[in-house]
Scaffold this active site. Structure first.
Site: not given
Length: 332
Positions: A60, A115, A123, A142, A177, A209, A213, A242, A244
């Site tokens: 997943v 979302d 969801d 991710n 979970k 942010y 993290k 990276v 991205t």
């Protein structure tokens, strides 16, 4: 120096030997840690992913339609894993799933558009229903969001602040979970969660942010201890820059790999954690690992010097971003 020598002379000989021994031991541990880092980076291979399931086992991946998530999908598919691809945009998921099905014989994919910023429990219930009965061996956490540009906390848009915390923290926890009970039931599995240098080193102008993290760092290490006896390996993957969409960087360099390079290292170095200060955490890209080690073992990740340097760097990034936006606005 004379004063130091004078003080040293007042220390009994056994005390001098003890202090010298402590100093030598400290230096030896630091040198040993750096040598271990080099071994991990250039020589040793991580855990073989076949530990978590044979060909056809499911993985997943959240945030799967772009950047690192898309690359995780491509590389896991190449290793024989079927995929549950989770991201916001159904059309992108469909394109990726079709691309992988055409490229790899026998490959199967399931897609699920959600979302994460909505934090809708329905969801997660539908995701649980989608994966029911699947032999899942790997979860890649991710999905994530950062600030659009570095911004002072007091000027951070309320929606941006909430989305970062909701996506990075609640999204990761709630997905885990849903999936982790399947891994625990089969007594083998892997959970990789994307971390960041911003979670290791407090980062002004990315404060929310950075905090999200740091939360994932401690949560992942704690969870790794809880699930170890159930056969589930839990690791946090630390990255610097990276190329991205999130980083807004397009050119690779010694310190900035592209997604293919980074993900190859991330999947190839699973479990090589011994040079890290946090349990079950690894920095797979070699130059990131060296840079991180140097900071932690010289000025310190939590030092005022590092904090100030980080602040000045992100002020500069913010100013350049604002100037660029102003130039583009004039063109319109």
């Amino acid at each position: 120096m004379d004063k130091v020598a004078e003080i040293w002379g007042t220390v009994p000989q056994y005390g001098q030997w003890a202090l010298a021994g402590i100093g030598a031991l400290y230096v030896a541990t630091r040198v040993g840690a750096f040598l271990q880092l080099l071994l991990n980076a250039f020589i040793l291979s991580g855990t073989n992913l076949r530990k978590y399931g044979k060909k056809g086992t499911w993985a997943v991946i959240t945030g799967a339609s772009d950047g690192l998530g898309k690359e995780f999908a491509q590389q896991l598919a190449s290793k024989g894993f079927n995929l549950v691809l989770v991201s916001r945009t159904q059309s992108k998921l469909d394109v990726l799933a079709r691309e992988l099905e055409l490229r790899w014989d026998g490959f199967k994919a399931k897609t699920f558009a959600m979302d994460f910023s909505k934090d809708d429990d329905s969801d997660y219930e539908r995701l649980a229903e989608l994966i029911k009965g699947l032999d899942i061996g790997i979860l890649i956490n991710n999905v994530g969001q950062s600030h659009s540009i570095p911004v002072p906390f007091l000027q951070t848009d309320r929606d941006e602040l909430q989305n970062i915390v909701t996506i990075n923290c609640l999204g990761t926890l709630k997905t885990t979970k849903v999936v982790a009970p399947i891994l625990a039931q089969r007594k083998k599995g892997l959970i990789l969660t994307m971390g960041s240098f911003a979670g290791v080193m407090p980062t002004p102008y990315l404060a929310t942010y950075s905090g999200s993290k740091a939360f994932l760092q401690h949560w992942s290490s704690a969870l790794s201890a809880e699930l170890k006896d159930q056969g589930v390996d839990v690791h946090l993957v630390v990255s610097y820059l990276v190329t991205t969409a999130m980083s807004k960087i397009r050119r690779t360099s010694l310190l900035i790999p592209n997604p293919k390079q980074f993900v190859r290292a991330a999947l190839g170095k699973v479990g090589l954690n011994s040079s890290e200060p946090f349990p079950n955490t690894y920095t797979p890209w070699w130059s990131h690992a060296v840079f991180k080690w140097v900071v932690e073992n010289t000025v310190g990740a939590y030092s005022y010097f590092t904090l100030r340097l980080n602040k000045n760097m992100h002020i500069d990034i913010r100013n350049r971003a604002l100037r660029k936006a102003a130039r583009e606005a004039k063109k319109q």
